[in-house]
Design a protein around this motif. Structure first.
Motif, short mmCIF file in Angstrom:
data_model
loop_
_atom_site.label_atom_id
_atom_site.label_comp_id
_atom_site.label_asym_id
_atom_site.label_seq_id
_atom_site.Cartn_x
_atom_site.Cartn_y
_atom_site.Cartn_z
N TRP A 58 -7.40 6.77 3.56
CA TRP A 58 -5.97 7.02 3.80
C TRP A 58 -5.81 7.56 5.20
CZ3 TRP A 58 -3.00 11.89 2.18
CH2 TRP A 58 -1.61 11.69 2.32
N LYS A 104 0.19 0.34 7.35
CA LYS A 104 0.71 -1.04 7.24
C LYS A 104 1.45 -1.44 8.51
CE LYS A 104 3.19 0.02 3.59
NZ LYS A 104 2.75 1.41 3.41
N ASP A 128 -3.72 -5.69 0.59
CA ASP A 128 -3.37 -4.50 -0.17
C ASP A 128 -4.08 -3.26 0.36
OD1 ASP A 128 -5.49 -5.51 -2.99
OD2 ASP A 128 -6.00 -4.72 -1.03
N ARG A 129 -3.98 -2.19 -0.41
CA ARG A 129 -4.51 -0.90 0.01
C ARG A 129 -6.01 -0.97 0.29
NH1 ARG A 129 -7.16 2.83 -2.74
NH2 ARG A 129 -6.75 1.78 -4.71
N ARG A 130 -6.74 -1.72 -0.51
CA ARG A 130 -8.19 -1.80 -0.30
C ARG A 130 -8.52 -2.45 1.04
NH1 ARG A 130 -9.11 -4.71 -5.94
NH2 ARG A 130 -7.20 -5.64 -5.12
N ALA A 150 0.86 -1.18 0.00
CA ALA A 150 0.00 0.00 0.00
C ALA A 150 0.89 1.22 0.00
CB ALA A 150 -0.92 0.02 1.22
N TYR A 200 -0.94 4.30 4.86
CA TYR A 200 -2.13 3.46 4.98
C TYR A 200 -2.12 2.59 6.22
CZ TYR A 200 -4.63 4.69 0.77
OH TYR A 200 -5.37 5.37 -0.16
N ARG A 234 5.67 -0.19 -0.19
CA ARG A 234 4.82 0.76 -0.90
C ARG A 234 4.65 0.38 -2.37
NH1 ARG A 234 7.67 6.26 1.39
NH2 ARG A 234 7.36 5.79 3.60
N ALA A 248 -7.48 0.28 3.83
CA ALA A 248 -8.20 1.56 3.86
C ALA A 248 -9.25 1.56 4.98
CB ALA A 248 -8.87 1.80 2.51
#
Length: 882
Positions: free
Chosen positions: A228, A53, A190-192, A47, A51, A170, A195
């Motif tokens: 974010w 992590k 992941d980012r989703r 991500a 975010y 990242r 979030a």
């Protein structure tokens, strides 16, 4: 724990699980995802910055109370040697102290050119440990070295089932993630996933800012920031509760790419001017201790500002449980630095130079060079490379040195000639001979006319050293000697310690198997290497009167010569050279010299059928290295003891002793643990567990081929022959034995065959097989094969009975040859012709043989030979085709 000196330039707090803020949102939604991590070898958490992590993973491992090794990476770890040393340091918190110490020693023992094998060292220690471990690599996007990516790939391919790797980055790392996914090895977050949801956004504002958001405000904030967390925190810091509605409406019109800059501006402008000024100065350093903060801020308030900013959640994190350091979040650091560059470019560059000077003074050369590169201070970077090139080489940071040189623009590579000579030497070690020779040829053209011992002459001396290294490594001895002579003539005495860089690899028990012996990775034969070292010893002593030379170099040369003579079965001469090396080592103790002296003394005792004394000799060596704190020697020495016990027929003791080896049958086989795996394979063969033994030997032989190590190839091939023989696969055993003979002939190797008791029955069968198959298919010469078989037969009878031992001690090699010739029915005239001696010499030998063996006729002599345990006649002696 690993001693401090093992990682003197490592920020230790980077190997600690980060502290989770007290007001952090408890993310129950992620719990099911984290619970799937143990089902996979590797989990990637990818991500963009901000975010959450690191916080999410740190909160999970702390709540789950799983044993975790954590490493926060930086650009410095883009050197494969440093990368694995830092990973090892992080594991010291979850492995037993003795295991961590042994692991550090193993990594220190790796040759520079084999630094990538650090992955394999870790794998085997983790496999041996057996308990569940989670290894977290944070900020993996900082790594841009392909060697690191390749070695990490191999690490994952052989990861034990109880170890789980978590990679936070990242960007998508250049690893074979698709293949691992297809195999079911990889799990991805992941980012989703990371979030913040609308409910988590509401909880964040309530916990951190005591702001109760309405459902519509929560929805708008989530939409604006796309969950974010950094953006959410920045909004919470900059907006008052009553401003939310109007601010959200205005911000919604900003392009997505501009949100970060907009939020940063809002936060920054709310800070007091004095805090802004201090943060501007401190932002150029990603990690700050109290002294560096004071140096950059030029006020003692710098440290207090960092502590206050951290308490306010201003994207500055403490390092270590007691906050002994601080680091800026990357996004925040870049933003503040950009403001400093725009306002005062000269101050920004000056602060980078100041930080570089501070770090260089503490031997943190990599960080110092990074600061100079960021500031574009290339003249200073070149100057620091000039100052630190020798230190980087001495620390084994060969690839780091070359990387920093490559970072210099072509127009700024104004390094001193001496540094260029060192760089060329580093290139030669790193396997870049073409680049090295280009630099050396230019320097030789410019400095070849210098006066000895002058400043220019010292440069030319370094050039000659590197040239000699390249040429000797290729076996071009006639060309290397003039450069060696010039090196001694041109180089000041204080710099002659370069010969110490030719010491053999730490952990290698026999000098002649390494690059120093000019055999391990070259096509140099034993006679060529012996002639080279003899000549080096002779003229080196005559042209230089230097204590360091007289102390160390002759010791290594005497030892190398002793090993060559032993391998060619010239034991008395070998013992003479070994005694000379022992004399030097007594006055100038150096473990890299003493250890192979002990091992060579042990194998010469073993060759004299003094197995107990040989074992005790290695025990003395183990006590010596333990007293010196050099524990990396202990495992290979223990493995050699196992081999000695098996050779002496003390099988039960060998099996018990093998339990001290930290290797297992299902390990990833590594060449730097050669002796341990070889001992393990021998033990498995003794237990008739042939499948894992054969796999280990095949893997060792493949590594020997890949690394151009002919001795290791020969030795493993011989054991594969013995394994096949023990399983009844005679044809395969003979083929392997013939391959070993072909490998040994270019170097004249004898003892590697003679010292292997498990081969003796095979060798007798091979002599007959060869008459029908081997002579047609084998490329080895008849004379060499006959010499090997004859000496193996002689050794087997010598070790079999006291009578054989007495005869062996009584007869000389030439007398044995004559005795065997008589046993074959040759006349005195035939013996003289085949041995290329006079008839009278033959009769003299026969008289001596009769006297020593107390016989009075040829018939009695033949009868005496037949009494030597086995009824078979000796194989063809090496003089048959003379």
């Amino acid at each position: 724990m690993i001693p401090v000196e093992r990682a003197r330039d490592f920020v230790r707090t980077r190997a600690v699980v980060p502290t989770v803020p007290k007001d952090a949102v408890v993310r129950r939604r992620l719990q099911p995802k984290f619970e799937r991590i143990p089902d996979h070898r590797i989990t990637t958490i990818l991500a963009p910055a901000g975010y959450g992590k690191t916080t999410a993973v740190a909160a999970w491992v702390q709540e789950a109370q799983v044993p975790t090794a954590w490493l926060s990476l930086s650009r410095e770890e883009s050197d494969v040697r440093r990368f694995w040393r830092c990973v090892a340091f992080s594991l010291s918190g979850v492995l037993p102290p003795e295991t961590a110490l042994e692991l550090a020693s193993q990594l220190d023992a790796l040759p520079v050119t084999e630094s990538h094998r650090g992955a394999e060292a870790l794998l085997n220690e983790l496999n041996y440990h057996g308990a569940p471990i989670y290894l977290v690599l944070d900020d993996y996007q900082e790594i841009d070295d392909q060697l690191v990516h390749d070695s990490l790939t191999r690490f994952v391919e052989y990861l034990p089932a109880h170890v789980h790797l978590i990679v936070l980055s990242r960007t998508t790392p250049p690893l074979p993630l698709a293949r691992w996914t297809a195999k079911g090895w990889k799990y991805a977050i992941d980012r989703r996933d990371l979030a913040f949801s609308e409910s988590e956004t509401g909880e964040l504002f309530q916990r951190c800012f005591q702001i109760a958001l309405s459902p519509s405000e929560t929805r708008d904030l989530s939409r604006l920031t796309e969950g974010w967390v950094v953006g959410l925190k920045l909004l919470g810091l900059s907006w008052r509760p009553f401003e939310l509605a109007s601010r959200l409406h205005t911000a919604a019109h900003f392009p997505h790419q501009a949100i970060a800059d907009y939020l940063m501006e809002e936060v920054w402008n709310s800070l007091p001017p004095d805090v802004q000024e201090t943060l501007l100065r401190l932002s150029i350093a990603k990690r700050l201790d109290r002294e560096l903060a004071h140096l950059l801020a030029e006020t003692e308030e710098g440290w207090a500002v960092l502590a206050q900013a951290e308490r306010q959640g201003l994207f500055i994190s403490p390092e270590g449980p007691e906050a002994t350091g601080y680091r800026f979040h990357e996004v925040f650091s870049q933003f503040v630095q950009s403001k400093l560059r725009q306002r005062d470019r000269e101050l920004w560059a000056q602060l980078h130079r100041r930080a570089a000077q501070y770090l260089a003074g503490r031997h943190r050369l990599g960080e110092a060079m990074e600061h100079l590169q960021d500031a574009g201070a290339y003249p200073e970077l070149a100057s620091l490379i000039d100052q630190g090139a020798a230190e980087l080489i001495n620390q084994g940071e060969i690839f780091s040195l070359l990387n920093w040189v490559d970072q210099l623009p072509e127009s700024e590579r104004r390094l001193s000639p001496r540094t260029w000579a060192l760089v060329a030497f580093a290139m030669a070690i790193a396997g870049e001979p073409v680049r090295a020779e280009s630099i050396l040829d230019d320097l030789e053209h410019r400095y070849g006319d210098a006066e000895p011992l002058s400043d220019r002459g010292a440069v030319y001396g370094h050039v000659c050293r590197a040239k000699a290294f390249l040429l000797a490594g290729r076996g071009e001895f006639s060309r290397s000697f003039p450069y060696i002579e010039r090196f001694f003539r041109y180089t000041p005495a204080a710099e002659l310690q370069i010969w110490r860089t030719l010491r053999h690899h730490r952990g290698e028990l026999f000098l002649a198997r390494t690059d120093f012996g000019l055999k391990g990775k070259t096509e140099v034969s034993f006679p060529e290497a012996k002639a080279f070292l003899d000549r080096l010893l002779t003229f080196g002593s005559s042209i230089v009167d230097n204590p360091l030379f007289s102390a160390y170099l002759p010791g290594y040369i005497y030892l190398a010569l002793a090993e060559y003579l032993y391998e060619t079965d010239q034991l008395p001469e070998a013992e003479t050279y070994l005694h000379q090396a022992q004399t030097i080592a007594h006055h100038y103790p150096d473990l890299s010299l003493q250890v192979p002296i002990y091992t060579n003394a042990a194998r010469m005792l073993s060759a004299r059928d003094m197995g107990l004394e040989a074992f005790q000799k290695i025990d003395q060596c183990i006590q010596l290295v333990a007293a010196k704190g050099e524990s990396h020697w202990i495992q290979p020495l223990t493995a050699y003891q196992v081999q000695l016990l098996l050779r002496s027929g003390r099988v039960e003791e060998a099996l018990n002793h093998s339990r001290r080896l930290r290797v297992l049958p299902n390990d990833v086989v590594r060449s730097d643990h050669y002796y341990q795996y070889l001992a393990l394979a021998r033990v498995l063969m003794q237990l008739q567990d042939f499948a894992p033994a054969t796999r280990i030997l095949a893997d060792l032989r493949a590594l020997a081929v890949a690394e151009a190590q002919p001795y290791s190839y020969l030795e493993t091939t011989l054991l594969l022959a013995a394994s096949a023989w023990d399983q009844g696969a005679e044809e395969l055993a003979y083929q392997h034995f013939q391959e070993a003979l072909a490998a040994g002939q270019p170097y004249g190797l004898i003892r590697v065959f003679v010292d292997e008791p498990s081969l003796r029955g095979l060798a007798e069968g091979y002599a007959s097989w060869r008459e029908h198959h081997g002579r047609k298919s084998g490329s080895e010469s008849t004379a060499y094969v006959d010499s090997v078989l004859w000496r193996m037969w002689r050794a087997s009878h010598h070790l079999a009975t006291p009578a054989g031992e007495g005869l062996q001690a009584a007869l000389s090699d030439r007398e044995w040859e004559v005795a065997f010739a008589i046993a074959r029915g040759w006349s005195n005239k035939e013996i003289a012709q085949r041995l290329n001696v006079s008839y009278r010499t033959v009769t003299t030998h026969i008289e001596n043989i009769f006297r020593k063996m107390d016989v009075h006729s040829r018939t009695e002599l033949i009868a005496q030979l037949r009494k030597m345990e086995r009824p078979s006649f000796p194989p063809q002696d090496p003089t048959q085709n003379t």
